[in-house]
Design an enzyme around this catalytic site. Structure first.
Site, PDB file in Angstrom:
ATOM      1  N   ASP A  32      46.047  36.226  45.759  1.00 59.17           N
ATOM      2  CA  ASP A  32      45.816  35.063  44.890  1.00 59.17           C
ATOM      3  C   ASP A  32      45.903  33.720  45.630  1.00 59.17           C
ATOM      4  O   ASP A  32      46.622  32.812  45.177  1.00 59.17           O
ATOM      5  CB  ASP A  32      46.842  35.026  43.736  1.00 59.17           C
ATOM      6  CG  ASP A  32      47.034  36.372  43.076  1.00 59.17           C
ATOM      7  OD1 ASP A  32      46.058  37.152  43.048  1.00 59.17           O
ATOM      8  OD2 ASP A  32      48.138  36.658  42.595  1.00 59.17           O
ATOM      9  N   GLU A 176      41.232  35.625  34.324  1.00 58.40           N
ATOM     10  CA  GLU A 176      42.481  35.032  34.814  1.00 58.40           C
ATOM     11  C   GLU A 176      42.209  34.214  36.069  1.00 58.40           C
ATOM     12  O   GLU A 176      41.074  34.001  36.458  1.00 58.40           O
ATOM     13  CB  GLU A 176      43.511  36.134  35.102  1.00 58.40           C
ATOM     14  CG  GLU A 176      43.029  37.153  36.128  1.00 58.40           C
ATOM     15  CD  GLU A 176      43.894  38.404  36.209  1.00 58.40           C
ATOM     16  OE1 GLU A 176      44.852  38.534  35.437  1.00 58.40           O
ATOM     17  OE2 GLU A 176      43.589  39.259  37.055  1.00 58.40           O
TER      18      GLU A 176
END
Ligand SMILES: *[C@@H]1O[C@H](CO)[C@@H](O)[C@H](O)[C@H]1NC(C)=O
Ligand SMILES: *[C@@H]1O[C@H](CO)[C@@H](O)[C@H](O)[C@H]1NC(C)=O
Ligand SMILES: *[C@@H]1O[C@H](CO)[C@@H](O)[C@H](O)[C@H]1NC(C)=O
Ligand SMILES: *[C@@H]1O[C@H](CO)[C@@H](O)[C@H](O)[C@H]1NC(C)=O
Ligand SMILES: *[C@@H]1O[C@H](CO)[C@@H](O)[C@H](O)[C@H]1NC(C)=O
Ligand SMILES: *[C@@H]1O[C@H](CO)[C@@H](O)[C@H](O)[C@H]1NC(C)=O
Length: 554
Positions: A32, A176
C-alpha cells in the site's frame, strides 16, 4: 502553440533519454505505498502499511526513485498507540474481524527525526485506508474505503456526518485505497478494487465537484495484471505524484508469484511505474513489469539527511557495543516487552518469552495466542531479495532450564514460519541435552521435524545459524561453528517458500530473524528464573539475486 508544444516535446520527451529500472524499487514486504514529491527538498517520500509489526509505518525518502532510505517510523513508541495494536486481525480461514477501527493521524515537521512524530489525532472513520485531501479552499477531507468522503477537523478528529458516498468503483470487491487529485479543474479519484489478490486493479473516475457525481473512465481498469501470465501479479493500490520536471509517476503494490501464485514469500512489494497524464485526459499508467523504462529520472543520489538505512544495502551488524541503537530495519511482532531485546557488550540480548514463535507456551493450550499478547522474543528484517544469505551468531548459549531455545526463523506469521534453533531437551534418563531442532509451522505440512544433538565439540562455542536460498523457491537452514564455518556446516532442513506465502499472512511478507523462548517453563509472562538469555552477534544479510520475470534472476 503547436510550435511550442513541439519544442516542449523536443525538450521533454523526444531528446531526453528515457531511463530504465528494475522493479520492485522497494523490494520485500512494502504494501500500500502512499507517496509524494516534496519540491522544496526535491525529495520523494513513501509510507507503507505494516499491520502489527512494530515500529510501524516506515517512511522512505529518495532523490532518484531508486535509492530509498528508511528515515523514520511514524509509529515508533508504544505511547503513541497504547493497546490498539491488535485490532486488525485476519484469521486462518481468511475471514476478517474488524473491530473498533481507529483512524490515527500523526504529524511532524521533520520526518527525518523519528521522535518528532506526534501522538495521533484519533478519528473514527469506520472504514480502512483513510486518505487526506486538501481542497483549494483549504478544507481538509478524508476519503476512505467504499469510497466515502468526510471533512476532518485536524484539531479534534471530528468527521462531518453523514459520509458522502463518492464512487462504488467498477464492480470489483473492496473498493479501497482511495487517492484524490486536483488537476485541470477536475477532481480525479483513483482507487484499488478487486481485493488485494489476483483480481487486484487500479480504477479511476473524475468529477468537476469534489462531492460528485463521479464519472468512471471507460478504459478502466487503468492498471492491472489480472488474467495475465505476468510474473508480477496482484498489481494495485497505487498513488500518483509528479517529479521536478512535471512528469508523473506512480507506486503501487505487486506480488512476485506468477499466475500460479504459489511461492511469493516477500508478499506485497512496492513497484514504480511511469505515468503519462496530459491536460484534460485520463492518465495512462505503464503496465508493471520487472524491467521498466520511462521518464528520465533524477540522477542517482544518496544525498538524504538523517540517520537511516538504504533499503537495499546489506546488513552488517556486529552487536558488540552496549547501548547502540537497534538498527531501524529490524522490527518486532507487536510491541516487545520493555527490556526484552537490548544491545549489550555481549551481543544483542534476548530475554526469552514463554511463548514460542507460534505464540504457544504450553502443549495443553493448543490455540495460539493471536491477539493481545505481547512479548514474543523475536526480531527480524524483511526478506528483500529472491536469493539471499542471512547468518547470525549465537554466542555462549548454555541453557539450564529444560525447554530453553534460541534460533533463527523465516517468519510470515505466528502460523506460518520455518525455524532452526538449539533447545535443551529432556533426555529419557533424566538429564537434559542440547539439540538442534528444525521445525515448520504452516497450513500445509512441512518437511519432517528433527532434533539432532549438538556435537560435543560445539557446546558453549559460538554457533553460526544460516538461512540461504538454493533457488528461488526454497530455503535452506543450516548451522556451523563460527570458528570454522565451512567445514563444520550442517544442513538441518530445506523448506518450500510456499509454506510462508499467503496463507495466514496475505497482508504481510517474510521477516528473517532470531527468537528466544523457554517454551512455557515459568509462570505469567516470565520464564523460570528470568529464562536463559540468548546473545546474538555478527548479523549479516546480503541479497544475491532478484527474480524479475518468471525464471529470470538478475
Ligand atoms: C453505490 O451502490 C449502492 C448500492 O447499489 C447505491 O445505492 C449507491 O447509490 C452507489 N453509490 C454511488 C456513489 O454510486
Ligand atoms: C519515455 O517514457 C514516457 C513515460 O513512460 C513515454 O510516454 C515516452 O513515450 C517515452 N519516450 C520514448 C522516446 O521512449
Ligand atoms: C564487525 O566485525 C567485523 C569482523 O570482525 C569487522 O571487520 C568490522 O570492522 C566490524 N564492524 C564494525 C562496525 O564494528
Ligand atoms: C510451540 O509450542 C507448542 C506448545 O508447546 C508446541 O506444541 C509447538 O510445537 C511449538 N511450535 C514450535 C514451532 O516450536
Ligand atoms: C542421558 O541422555 C543424554 C541424551 O539424551 C546423553 O547425552 C547423556 O550422555 C545420557 N546420560 C547418561 C548418564 O546416560
Ligand atoms: C530448489 O531447491 C530445493 C532444495 O534444494 C530442491 O528440492 C528443488 O528441487 C529445487 N528446485 C529447482 C527448480 O531446482
Amino acid at each position: 502553440m503547436k510550435l511550442l508544444a513541439f519544442l516542449a516535446c523536443i525538450v521533454q520527451t523526444c531528446l531526453a533519454a528515457n531511463s530504465t529500472f528494475i522493479n520492485p524499487v522497494l523490494p520485500g514486504w512494502h504494501s500500500d505505498p502512499s507517496c509524494i514529491y516534496h519540491s522544496a527538498s526535491a525529495t520523494f517520500f513513501c509510507a507503507t502499511s505494516t499491520f502489527i509489526t512494530f515500529p510501524g509505518i516506515p517512511i522512505y525518502a529518495s532523490k532518484d526513485l531508486i535509492n530509498w532510505k528508511l528515515i523514520s517510523h511514524v509509529w515508533n513508541r508504544e505511547s503513541q498507540l497504547p493497546g490498539v495494536v491488535c485490532e486488525y486481525i485476519s484469521g486462518g480461514g481468511g475471514g476478517q474481524t474488524l473491530t473498533g477501527l481507529v483512524g490515527v493521524l500523526f504529524r511532524t515537521t521533520d520526518p527525518f527525526d523519528e521522535p518528532e512524530w506526534s501522538d495521533p489525532v484519533v478519528f473514527y472513520p469506520g472504514k480502512i485506508d483513510p486518505d487526506l485531501f486538501w481542497d483549494d479552499d483549504g478544507k481538509l477531507y478524508v476519503a476512505t474505503q467504499s469510497v466515502i468522503l468526510q471533512e476532518l477537523d485536524l484539531a479534534t478528529g471530528e468527521l462531518s456526518q453523514p459520509p458522502i458516498p463518492l464512487w462504488n468503483g467498477t464492480g470489483g470487491v473492496w473498493p479501497e485505497g482511495p487517492h484524490l487529485y486536483r488537476k485541470d479543474g477536475w477532481y480525479y479519484l483513483l482507487i484499488a478494487e478487486g481485493g488485494t489478490a489476483l483480481n487486484h486493479a487500479i480504477t479511476i473516475s473524475r468529477s468537476r465537484n469534489l462531492k460528485g457525481p463521479y464519472e468512471a473512465y471507460r478504459g478502466n481498469p487503468i492498471l492491472t495484471n489480472r488474467k495475465t501470465q505476468e510474473y508480477f501479479q496482484t498489481v494495485g493500490h497505487g498513488d500518483l505524484f509528479q517529479d521536478a520536471k512535471g512528469n508523473w509517476w506512480g507506486m503501487c503494490l505487486a506480488t512476485r508469484g506468477g499466475p500460479e501464485w504459489k511461492t511469493y514469500p516477500m508478499g506485497r512489494e512496492a513497484v514504480l511505474f511511469p505515468v503519462t497524464w496530459e491536460k484534460d485526459a485520463w492518465p495512462v499508467l505503464q503496465p508493471v513489469r520487472g524491467r521498466m523504462s520511462g521518464w528520465e529520472r533524477p540522477p542517482p543520489s544518496r544525498q538524504i539527511p538523517g540517520h537511516g538505512l538504504w533499503s537495499r544495502d546489506p546488513d552488517v551488524y556486529n552487536f558488540t557495543t552496549a547501548g547502540e541503537p537497534i538498527p531501524r530495519n529490524l522490527v518486532y511482532w507487536r510491541v516487545p516487552r520493555p527490556g526484552a531485546i537490548t544491545t549489550t557488550a555481549k551481543g544483542l540480548q534476548m530475554i526469552p518469552s514463554r511463548n514460542n514463535v507460534t505464540g504457544q507456551m504450553l502443549p495443553n493450550k493448543p490455540t495460539p495466542e493471536l491477539s493481545g499478547q505481547r512479548g514474543m522474543a523475536f526480531t527480524g528484517r524483511r526478506q528483500t531479495d529472491t536469493l539471499f544469505a542471512f547468518s547470525v551468531d549465537l554466542v555462549g548459549f548454555r541453557p539450564t532450564t529444560t525447554g530453553s531455545e534460541a534460533g533463527v526463523t523465516v517468519f510470515l506469521t505466528q502460523l506460518n514460519h520455518v525455524d532452526l534453533g538449539v533447545v535443551l531437551l529432556a533426555g529419557t534418563n533424566g538429564s537434559a541435552a542440547l539439540s538442534f531442532r528444525f521445525r515448520t509451522e504452516a497450513t500445509i505440512p512441512g518437511p519432517p521435524q528433527a532434533a539432532i544433538p549438538v556435537p560435543t565439540a560445539w557446546k558453549g562455542e559460538t554457533i553460526r545459524f544460516q538461512v540461504s536460498t538454493p533457488n528461488a523457491t526454497h530455503y535452506e537452514l543450516s548451522a556451523s561453528l563460527a570458528s570454522d564455518p565451512t567445514a563444520s556446516k550442517m544442513i538441518f532442513g530445506t523448506a518450500w517458500a510456499g509454506l510462508v506465502s499467503g496463507a495466514t499472512g496475505p497482508f504481510t511478507g517474510v521477516l528473517l530473524g532470531v527468537y528466544a523462548t523457554c517454551n512455557g517453563a515459568g509462570s505469567g509472562e516470565e520464564c523460570l528464573n528470568g529464562g536463559d538469555k540468548a546473545y546474538w552477534q555478527r548479523w549479516r544479510y546480503a541479497g544475491e539475486g532478484q527474480e524479475v520475470a518468471m525464471g529470470v534472476v538478475v
